[in-house]
Design an enzyme around this catalytic site. Structure first.
Site, PDB file in Angstrom:
ATOM      1  N   GLY A 292       0.842  -1.194   0.000  1.00  9.03           N
ATOM      2  CA  GLY A 292       0.000   0.000   0.000  1.00  9.03           C
ATOM      3  C   GLY A 292       0.874   1.238   0.000  1.00  9.03           C
ATOM      4  O   GLY A 292       1.004   1.940  -0.989  1.00  9.03           O
ATOM      5  N   ARG A 293       1.515   1.488   1.149  1.00  8.57           N
ATOM      6  CA  ARG A 293       2.394   2.639   1.295  1.00  8.57           C
ATOM      7  C   ARG A 293       3.462   2.680   0.198  1.00  8.57           C
ATOM      8  O   ARG A 293       3.753   3.738  -0.365  1.00  8.57           O
ATOM      9  CB  ARG A 293       3.076   2.582   2.670  1.00  8.57           C
ATOM     10  CG  ARG A 293       3.971   3.767   2.985  1.00  8.57           C
ATOM     11  CD  ARG A 293       4.914   3.447   4.142  1.00  8.57           C
ATOM     12  NE  ARG A 293       4.239   2.777   5.244  1.00  8.57           N
ATOM     13  CZ  ARG A 293       3.677   3.387   6.261  1.00  8.57           C
ATOM     14  NH1 ARG A 293       3.717   4.709   6.345  1.00  8.57           N
ATOM     15  NH2 ARG A 293       3.088   2.699   7.219  1.00  8.57           N
ATOM     16  N   TYR A 334       2.245   9.036  15.253  1.00  6.89           N
ATOM     17  CA  TYR A 334       3.403   8.154  15.221  1.00  6.89           C
ATOM     18  C   TYR A 334       4.734   8.870  15.360  1.00  6.89           C
ATOM     19  O   TYR A 334       5.788   8.243  15.228  1.00  6.89           O
ATOM     20  CB  TYR A 334       3.456   7.386  13.877  1.00  6.89           C
ATOM     21  CG  TYR A 334       2.212   6.679  13.470  1.00  6.89           C
ATOM     22  CD1 TYR A 334       1.534   5.821  14.335  1.00  6.89           C
ATOM     23  CD2 TYR A 334       1.693   6.828  12.191  1.00  6.89           C
ATOM     24  CE1 TYR A 334       0.400   5.147  13.940  1.00  6.89           C
ATOM     25  CE2 TYR A 334       0.554   6.157  11.778  1.00  6.89           C
ATOM     26  CZ  TYR A 334      -0.098   5.319  12.660  1.00  6.89           C
ATOM     27  OH  TYR A 334      -1.225   4.651  12.265  1.00  6.89           O
ATOM     28  N   CYS A 361      -6.404  24.022  16.658  1.00  3.17           N
ATOM     29  CA  CYS A 361      -6.312  24.529  18.025  1.00  3.17           C
ATOM     30  C   CYS A 361      -5.786  23.426  18.938  1.00  3.17           C
ATOM     31  O   CYS A 361      -6.475  22.940  19.835  1.00  3.17           O
ATOM     32  CB  CYS A 361      -7.671  25.017  18.487  1.00  3.17           C
ATOM     33  SG  CYS A 361      -7.607  25.973  20.019  1.00  3.17           S
ATOM     34  N   GLU A 362      -4.553  23.013  18.677  1.00  2.00           N
ATOM     35  CA  GLU A 362      -3.878  21.962  19.430  1.00  2.00           C
ATOM     36  C   GLU A 362      -2.385  22.271  19.467  1.00  2.00           C
ATOM     37  O   GLU A 362      -1.774  22.491  18.414  1.00  2.00           O
ATOM     38  CB  GLU A 362      -4.059  20.594  18.767  1.00  2.00           C
ATOM     39  CG  GLU A 362      -5.447  20.022  18.828  1.00  2.00           C
ATOM     40  CD  GLU A 362      -5.765  19.414  20.184  1.00  2.00           C
ATOM     41  OE1 GLU A 362      -4.816  19.155  20.950  1.00  2.00           O
ATOM     42  OE2 GLU A 362      -6.955  19.200  20.459  1.00  2.00           O
TER      43      GLU A 362
END
Length: 443
Positions: A292-293, A334, A361-362
């Site tokens: 996939g990746r 990750y 807003c983190e």
């Protein structure tokens, strides 16, 4: 920033992908923008097929759609002769709507719902990858009700711990996925599945993790699965027609990442199959894999527009872009690392160290820490490389931010394959109860 595929710096000093100047892409499509190098995706597909053909084994290469699932990507995978893995009704529906042949679709997942199983059986997909005993009996019962016999692989955990992040390591004994070979549950699953009238047991599936840079883990998994297959044949008289060895092949995100060539991964796996499955006789099982990746990851670039900045003398300079964890949650999940460049001033010398902040807003909404760039000004375009896998797929509407558009670029052409979300999309599923609706005030 390392330039992948068709990416290059043109005569204007701008990043160009698939023959498209990214400043033109910004003007036409806005930012944030996912840009997918179609030629590079097709090249990766062909590398897998060519490597397996070279091995002489019977095979299927199935694109793991969880990495990046759109109708256009499903169509591309079909055009390149790949099979397709799905893990939800949404991915299955996308594939079917794209016209992907159902008989080349494999359905994964550790908790398939009744509705998902019914939908997949009705579509006559090629195979279910069964993850646990509950699903085994549920699938058999639903197939019996529908008068069908369905193909299954049993997902087994071979007890191999891949060298990767703990959240994407799946082959070890302590995993939410599959029947464990070591504790006997996999053997029991083979025995049970063989006796269920509406299931056709094709073989087993093993996946040891993701973003893996070495072949030893895959080779060990092949050896353990082969030993298991030999035991099953000798004690249960069950022969595996198919062995699915999963995916997890790594890509280069940043300097220091050392992935192998596709051909090297495939040769290591197929050589191990020929060695360890020799005990089964002349006929080797069909080998399936699920990249996939490694098919879409390095083909993706995310383009942002720089907004504000904050310089804390002696500490850090923050540079904020118009996206962030909503279009790329991987750094927050990750601690993933990325490379980036100023795409509109690509030839200029790097003179400052900045950290790229998102607009959510983190405090944890950070894309890249300590990135070397030219003097950054508002309005610059920042290109982040290798965002083709698990970026669009994991995007969210946190802070009610609209998800970006996706474009495929090739030979100077740019085609929208996912439209940018509108404000109407954002509120489209909202419902205000009747009791809360405004009542007209009469005089």
């Amino acid at each position: 920033m390392y330039l992948h595929g068709t990416s290059k710096i043109n005569s204007k000093g701008h990043l160009e992908i698939g023959g498209n100047d990214v400043t033109d892409l910004k003007a036409k499509f806005g930012t944030p923008l996912y840009i997918v190098d179609e030629d590079l995706v097709r090249l990766r597909c062909r590398e897998y097929v060519a490597a397996f053909r070279e091995s002489g084994l019977t095979f299927q290469v199935a694109y793991a759609s969880k990495a990046f699932c759109t109708m256009a990507m499903c169509r591309l995978a079909d055009e390149e002769g790949l099979s397709l893995d799905v893990v939800s009704d949404g991915e299955l529906y996308t594939a079917l709507q794209a016209g992907f042949p159902a008989h080349r679709i494999h359905f994964h997942g550790n908790n398939k719902t009744v509705e998902e199983i019914e939908m997949a059986i009705d579509a006559k997909i090629g195979c279910f990858v069964v993850d646990n005993f509950i699903e085994l009996h549920l699938l058999n019962a639903i197939a019996a009700e529908k008068g069908q016999r369905v193909n299954v692989l049993l997902r087994v955990t071979p007890g191999v711990e891949a060298h990767t992040h703990e959240y994407i390591s799946t082959g070890q004994t302590d995993s939410k996925f599959g029947f464990d070979i070591g504790n006997g549950s996999a053997f029991e699953a083979v025995r049970v599945a063989s006796d269920l009238a509406s299931l056709e047991l094709l073989g087993v599936h093993s996946h040891i993790g993701s973003q893996i840079f070495e072949v030893e883990g895959f080779q060990m998994a092949v050896e353990r699965v082969a030993q298991f297959a030999i035991r099953v044949r000798n004690e249960l008289n069950v022969a595996f027609k198919v062995v699915n060895l999963g995916g997890g092949f790594g890509i280069r995100y940043v300097e220091g990442d050392t992935p192998l060539l596709v051909s090297q991964y495939v040769k290591a796996i197929t050589d191990a199959v020929k060695t360890h499955f020799a005990g089964l006789g002349d006929i080797l099982p069909e080998i399936w894999v699920e990249p996939g990746r490694s098919i879409v990851g390095d083909a993706g670039t995310t383009l942002y527009t720089v907004g504000t900045s904050k310089d804390i003398p002696g500490v850090r300079k923050y540079v904020a872009v118009d996206g962030g964890m909503t279009d790329n949650p991987r750094p927050a999940l990750y601690d993933s690392k990325y490379e980036a460049m100023l795409a509109n001033r690509a030839n200029e010398e790097n003179i400052e160290t900045v950290s790229i902040a998102g607009k959510c807003c983190e405090s944890g909404d950070m894309l890249i820490w300590d990135l070397e760039l030219p003097k950054v000004i508002s309005g610059d375009l920042l290109a982040v490389a290798c965002t083709g896998a698990y970026n669009y797929a994991m995007a969210s509407n946190y802070n009610r931010i609209r998800r970006p558009s996706v474009v495929f670029v090739k030979d100077g052409q740019a085609d929208v394959v996912v439209q940018r979300e509108s404000f109407d999309n954002i509120v489209g599923n909202d419902v205000i109860p009747e009791r809360m609706k405004k009542v007209a005030v009469t005089q």
